[in-house]
Design an enzyme around this catalytic site. Structure first.
Site: not given
Ligand code: B16
Ligand code: MG
Length: 240
Positions: A9, A11
């Site tokens: 993953d 974030d």
């Molecule tokens: P975006 P991951 C996720 O990333 C985030 O944890 C989450 O908080 C966010 O809403 C989601 O990506 C979508 O992100 O708006 O940039 O498309 O943890 O799956 O890497």
């Molecule tokens: Mg994450």
């Protein structure tokens, strides 16, 4: 073949962009007079942009049209990307580059399985973009975590089957997705509490030392499940 791929993953595992998500959602929530705080922000981990917006709007009682919601999501994303543009490698989790280097030197294939549609920009800004054999992100899928689609896509791009891959996640939705897809789930932080989380890391930099134990992990064996019941930090307790 045994386990030879690790899907990360992004974030919350390899880098910390959650504060930028927080600031950008907070600006929108303030404009709409919604009581958004860090605790609500925690519920957005691993959740897609539009689902995050729904959670935030549920803090109030007003309803909005689809068009209004799309505008709000776009407004948040513009601000979020302006933070990402100014971000650099300081946003990486401690040891992230060393971990990826060590795993790859030991023959592991590495992939990204992120819900974020901004994953390419994040990889570029943090300098991580040369460290992966495959990247699957939010712009390539239709169902977000806890659906396993993004991890299945990453595995396919790695040319590995799910039982040959571990998934490292910081969100419960991600652990559920990994388990549903037949991957070996590794939880960081709060994700370790998710039901069915197969192994726990206290910090990302522990991964290269633990990875050898995962390759020996019997899939679906009863002994193995018993070991988890006895001690969720099974990797140390069970294999050493
Ligand atoms: P975006 P991951 C996720 O990333 C985030 O944890 C989450 O908080 C966010 O809403 C989601 O990506 C979508 O992100 O708006 O940039 O498309 O943890 O799956 O890497
Ligand atoms: Mg994450």
């Amino acid at each position: 073949m045994g386990m030879c791929g690790i899907i990360f993953d992004l974030d919350g595992v390899l880098c910390y962009t959650d504060h930028y998500h927080y600031l950008a959602w907070k600006a929108l929530a303030d404009r709409l007079s919604l009581p958004f705080d860090e605790q609500v922000n925690n519920r957005l981990r691993g959740v897609s942009r539009m689902e995050s917006l729904e959670i935030i709007l549920s803090l109030g009682s007003k309803t909005y049209s689809q068009e209004e919601k799309e505008q709000m999501a776009a407004e948040k994303n513009r601000l979020y990307r302006s933070y990402l543009e100014r971000m650099g490698p300081e946003a990486l989790a401690p040891g992230a580059v060393d971990v990826l280097r060590a795993l790859r030197e030991n023959g592991w294939k590495t992939g990204i399985g992120s819900s974020s549609k901004n994953a390419p920009l994040i990889l570029e800004r943090t300098g991580l973009d040369g460290f992966f054999d495959a990247v699957a992100d939010g712009s390539q899928i239709t169902k977000s975590k806890p659906d396993p689609e993004v991890f299945r896509l990453a595995a396919r791009k790695l040319r590995l089957s799910p039982d040959e891959c571990a998934v490292v996640e910081d969100a419960s939705a991600g652990i559920l997705a990994a388990n549903a897809g037949g991957f070996f789930s590794i939880g960081l932080g709060d994700a370790a509490q998710a039901p069915g989380c197969r192994a726990v890391l206290n910090a990302l930099y522990e991964l290269p030392d633990s990875a050898g134990a995962y390759t020996a992990a019997p899939q679906n064996s009863r002994d193995y499940n018993k070991a988890i019941e006895l001690d969720p930090r099974f990797a140390d307790a069970y294999y050493n």
